[in-house]
Design an enzyme around this catalytic site. Structure first.
Site, short mmCIF file in Angstrom:
data_model
loop_
_atom_site.label_atom_id
_atom_site.label_comp_id
_atom_site.label_asym_id
_atom_site.label_seq_id
_atom_site.Cartn_x
_atom_site.Cartn_y
_atom_site.Cartn_z
N TYR A 225 0.85 -1.19 0.00
CA TYR A 225 0.00 0.00 0.00
C TYR A 225 0.88 1.24 0.00
CZ TYR A 225 -4.03 2.98 1.03
OH TYR A 225 -5.02 3.93 0.97
N PHE A 290 -5.88 9.23 -3.22
CA PHE A 290 -4.64 8.70 -3.80
C PHE A 290 -4.38 7.37 -3.11
CE2 PHE A 290 -0.22 7.63 -3.64
CZ PHE A 290 0.38 8.15 -4.77
N GLU A 291 -4.29 6.30 -3.88
CA GLU A 291 -3.71 5.10 -3.30
C GLU A 291 -3.11 4.25 -4.41
OE1 GLU A 291 -7.87 2.59 -2.26
OE2 GLU A 291 -6.71 3.43 -0.63
N ILE A 292 -1.95 3.69 -4.11
CA ILE A 292 -1.31 2.73 -5.01
C ILE A 292 -1.21 1.46 -4.20
CG2 ILE A 292 0.76 2.14 -6.32
CD1 ILE A 292 1.34 5.14 -6.60
#
Ligand SMILES: Nc1nc2c(ncn2[C@@H]2O[C@H](COP(=O)(O)OP(=O)(O)O)[C@@H](O)[C@H]2O)c(=O)[nH]1
Ligand SMILES: *[C@@H]1O[C@H](CO)[C@@H](O)[C@H](O)[C@H]1NC(C)=O
Ligand SMILES: *[C@@H]1O[C@H](CO)[C@@H](O)[C@H](O)[C@H]1NC(C)=O
Ligand SMILES: [Mg+2]
Length: 393
Positions: A225, A290-292
């Site tokens: 994450y 925002f998340e990767i």
């Protein structure tokens, strides 16, 4: 021992004057003050020079060409839930991300909507990238308010949420969106073969050139994450989220990871007011616009059990549980905290907050400035908590 009345009055007056003085100085340079300076002697790490990680695959001549035959790309997609009416905002966000990163790597875009995308939406977003674009409709069973949610109770709850100034409380679609982002998006068949995603919202900004494959970085470093900004949440939107979590943990202690971030989730040092109103949760969360992330986090048994418990409890509708606190609590409990990564090098803004690194690769934001909004917004920053309990890895 008793103190004579005039002396007592003097002490009260001095204490009062000191308080005023402190308040005056605390408020005197609002645009520059951040929680780092107000609450501690720590320094905002965004002020330190940022470098890209070493030893990673850069763009190569052939491996990142657009189209399904890319050889260097891993199974990953840029992912946006968006409405047809938000086309212009989407084009702006896409433009930023394509310019700073994706034109070098050509990861596909996957757009999701609860109604079909218009031809104009498809045409203009496809024209904004060389990469493949996919347009997906969300199945009704993923989006609709579940049958066990009582309509009268929902309406009553909305009134109470509104009295507590909870934004969007009366918009059913907002509740649906939060629930979908919490526990549904990764079940869509279009993501079946995907391993990583990068979530993008309309109107967000990206400021820094990034020259490495961030998905490969995640994979090579066992990161599951990635985030840019962490904030305190509105406690009145989640009063029973933590109590429900505690109940869940009593039933499923086996899901808690040995290297968890429980101390981060329950911190009450900086904002005890939030922790009290949220009944034990600091409300600090990864700001999930925002998340990767690695989809296997959400596909795990731990998260499935947790989401089902929360979904049954009804708080996506009777309160306004956001996907950000839900994801964050799950990550803090079920993930190895060392697998969670702060993308300090990705300059980012979703109104009204920024992540703006100190790097010549960045243009259009002010290094170390969290917000260009009102000064009190700086108090919403809870990155110092994360750094304190977990670090900056
Ligand atoms: N298709 C669709 N997208 C939605 C809906 N509601 C919210 N979204 C998307 O969900 C994300 C979050 O919504 P937004 O209005 O930005 O909420 P905020 O960031 O919390 O103020 C954005 O990407 C929106 O485009 C909806 O009803 N339908
Ligand atoms: C990546 O996706 C392709 C199909 O798109 C699939 O054949 C392959 O097994 C996937 N790889 C992984 C690791 O999931
Ligand atoms: C990632 O995890 C694998 C398997 O547990 C391990 O062998 C490898 O050393 C790890 N890599 C890094 C960079 O931590
Ligand atoms: Mg938004």
């Amino acid at each position: 021992m008793t103190i004579a009345r005039p002396v007592r009055a003097l002490i009260v007056a001095v204490v009062f004057a000191v308080c005023l003085l402190v308040m005056h100085f605390a408020g005197s340079s609002p645009s520059k003050s951040s929680v780092f300076k107000l609450d501690s002697h720590e320094r905002d790490p965004n002020l330190d020079p940022t470098h890209e990680p070493e030893g990673l695959l850069r763009r190569t001549s052939k491996g990142y060409l657009p189209g399904p035959e890319g050889t260097e790309r891993i199974n990953a997609t840029l992912l946006a839930l968006v409405r047809n009416e938000e086309l212009n905002g989407m084009l702006q966000a896409m433009g930023d991300l394509e310019r700073t990163w994706n034109h070098k790597f050509n990861y596909p875009w996957t757009f999701f909507n609860d109604v079909p995308f218009t031809d104009e939406f498809k045409r203009r977003t496809s024209a904004a990238t060389k990469a493949e674009c996919f347009y997906e409709v969300i199945p009704d069973e993923h989006w609709a308010k579940p049958g066990w949610i009582n309509e009268d109770l929902f309406q009553e709850s909305v009134k109470m949420l509104k009295e507590n100034d909870i934004q969007y409380a009366d918009k059913l679609s907002y509740h649906q969106m939060c629930r979908w982002n919490s526990g549904m998006f990764y079940r869509h068949p279009a993501l079946e073969h995907m391993q990583f995603y990068w979530r993008v919202e309309p109107k967000v900004h990206f400021f820094c050139d990034v020259d490495y494959d961030v998905f490969r970085y995640m994979q090579d470093n066992n990161k599951t994450y990635g985030f840019t900004i962490t904030l305190y949440d509105a406690p009145h939107s989640i009063p029973t989220l933590w109590p429900e979590t505690v109940k869940f943990l009593a039933e499923h202690p086996e899901h808690v990871h040995a290297n968890n971030a429980m101390d981060w989730l329950t911190d009450r040092v900086r904002r005890p007011d939030h922790n009290n109103k949220a009944n034990g949760y600091s409300t600090c969360h990864f700001w999930s616009n925002f998340e990767i992330a690695d989809l296997s986090v959400w596909r795990s048994k731990a998260y499935e059990d947790y989401f089902n418990h929360l979904d049954r409890a009804g708080g996506f509708f009777y309160e306004r549980w956001g996907d950000a606190p839900v994801h964050s609590i799950a990550l803090g409990l079920f993930e190895d905290k060392s697998n969670i990564h702060w993308f300090r090098d990705i300059g980012y803004q979703h109104i009204p907050f920024f992540n703006c690194p100190n790097s010549p690769k960045c243009k259009g934001c002010v290094t170390g400035r969290l917000t260009d909004g009102e000064a009190w917004l700086n108090r919403e920053d809870c990155r110092p908590n994360w750094f304190k309990y977990v670090g900056m890895g």
